[in-house]
Design a protein around this motif. Sequence first.
Motif, mmCIF file in Angstrom:
data_model
loop_
_atom_site.group_PDB
_atom_site.id
_atom_site.type_symbol
_atom_site.label_atom_id
_atom_site.label_comp_id
_atom_site.label_asym_id
_atom_site.label_seq_id
_atom_site.Cartn_x
_atom_site.Cartn_y
_atom_site.Cartn_z
ATOM 1 N N LYS A 101 0.832 -1.208 0.000
ATOM 2 C CA LYS A 101 0.000 0.000 0.000
ATOM 3 C C LYS A 101 0.864 1.254 0.000
ATOM 4 O O LYS A 101 0.579 2.222 -0.693
ATOM 5 C CB LYS A 101 -0.942 -0.002 1.209
ATOM 6 C CG LYS A 101 -2.064 -0.993 1.098
ATOM 7 C CD LYS A 101 -2.931 -0.988 2.347
ATOM 8 C CE LYS A 101 -3.962 -2.091 2.290
ATOM 9 N NZ LYS A 101 -4.759 -2.164 3.513
ATOM 10 N N ILE A 102 1.934 1.231 0.770
ATOM 11 C CA ILE A 102 2.853 2.372 0.824
ATOM 12 C C ILE A 102 3.490 2.596 -0.537
ATOM 13 O O ILE A 102 3.555 3.725 -1.038
ATOM 14 C CB ILE A 102 3.921 2.157 1.920
ATOM 15 C CG1 ILE A 102 3.283 2.225 3.305
ATOM 16 C CG2 ILE A 102 5.058 3.170 1.786
ATOM 17 C CD1 ILE A 102 4.167 1.725 4.429
ATOM 18 N N ARG A 103 3.962 1.513 -1.161
ATOM 19 C CA ARG A 103 4.588 1.642 -2.483
ATOM 20 C C ARG A 103 3.592 2.115 -3.538
ATOM 21 O O ARG A 103 3.929 2.917 -4.404
ATOM 22 C CB ARG A 103 5.246 0.329 -2.886
ATOM 23 C CG ARG A 103 6.503 0.053 -2.066
ATOM 24 C CD ARG A 103 7.292 -1.083 -2.648
ATOM 25 N NE ARG A 103 6.854 -2.337 -2.044
ATOM 26 C CZ ARG A 103 7.134 -3.534 -2.517
ATOM 27 N NH1 ARG A 103 7.813 -3.672 -3.629
ATOM 28 N NH2 ARG A 103 6.729 -4.617 -1.900
ATOM 29 N N ALA A 104 2.349 1.643 -3.455
ATOM 30 C CA ALA A 104 1.328 2.063 -4.415
ATOM 31 C C ALA A 104 1.017 3.550 -4.251
ATOM 32 O O ALA A 104 0.816 4.264 -5.243
ATOM 33 C CB ALA A 104 0.066 1.222 -4.242
ATOM 34 N N ARG A 105 0.980 4.027 -3.015
ATOM 35 C CA ARG A 105 0.750 5.463 -2.774
ATOM 36 C C ARG A 105 1.871 6.295 -3.385
ATOM 37 O O ARG A 105 1.628 7.366 -3.938
ATOM 38 C CB ARG A 105 0.615 5.750 -1.284
ATOM 39 C CG ARG A 105 -0.769 5.445 -0.733
ATOM 40 C CD ARG A 105 -0.983 6.072 0.637
ATOM 41 N NE ARG A 105 -0.100 5.555 1.656
ATOM 42 C CZ ARG A 105 -0.397 4.532 2.477
ATOM 43 N NH1 ARG A 105 -1.565 3.933 2.381
ATOM 44 N NH2 ARG A 105 0.460 4.128 3.382
ATOM 45 N N LYS A 106 3.108 5.797 -3.299
ATOM 46 C CA LYS A 106 4.242 6.517 -3.903
ATOM 47 C C LYS A 106 4.066 6.638 -5.410
ATOM 48 O O LYS A 106 4.355 7.678 -5.992
ATOM 49 C CB LYS A 106 5.561 5.815 -3.579
ATOM 50 C CG LYS A 106 6.015 5.974 -2.157
ATOM 51 C CD LYS A 106 7.333 5.250 -1.924
ATOM 52 C CE LYS A 106 7.755 5.337 -0.473
ATOM 53 N NZ LYS A 106 9.012 4.612 -0.226
ATOM 54 N N VAL A 107 3.583 5.581 -6.044
ATOM 55 C CA VAL A 107 3.349 5.620 -7.492
ATOM 56 C C VAL A 107 2.286 6.667 -7.817
ATOM 57 O O VAL A 107 2.443 7.465 -8.747
ATOM 58 C CB VAL A 107 2.928 4.229 -8.023
ATOM 59 C CG1 VAL A 107 2.481 4.313 -9.472
ATOM 60 C CG2 VAL A 107 4.073 3.237 -7.872
#
Length: 118
Positions: A101-107
């Motif tokens: 979820k954290i990585r997806a938010r960064k994208v």
Amino acid sequence: MEWFIAKLVYQIQSGEGNHQPQFDEQLRLIQAADFSAALSKAKEVGFDQQTTFLNVKKELVNWRFIDVVALDKIQSMSDKSEVYSQIVETESASDYLNDLKIRARKVRRQLIQLEHYI
């Protein structure tokens, strides 16, 4: 000539290395005649991209190539083709999902930043 995807790993050390260990995993497209040539080319890229520089704290930063840890032939180059897959086993599904979820938010933040500059 065939297309391959290679995963190259670098170790990043700043100063004396008194920090959390850091590694950079890169996926690179490699065009070569066969698997052996692709591996040689991927390793060449890895060694060529090693670097050393001074960071803002005037500490020496060293990017050291570790190895090619995955090399797969790409079966087709077309829209939506799968180019890489990895099965992940983890101790905690919830920790893994939270990390995703954290990585997806960064994208999504990257997209917002790009739209802001257009």
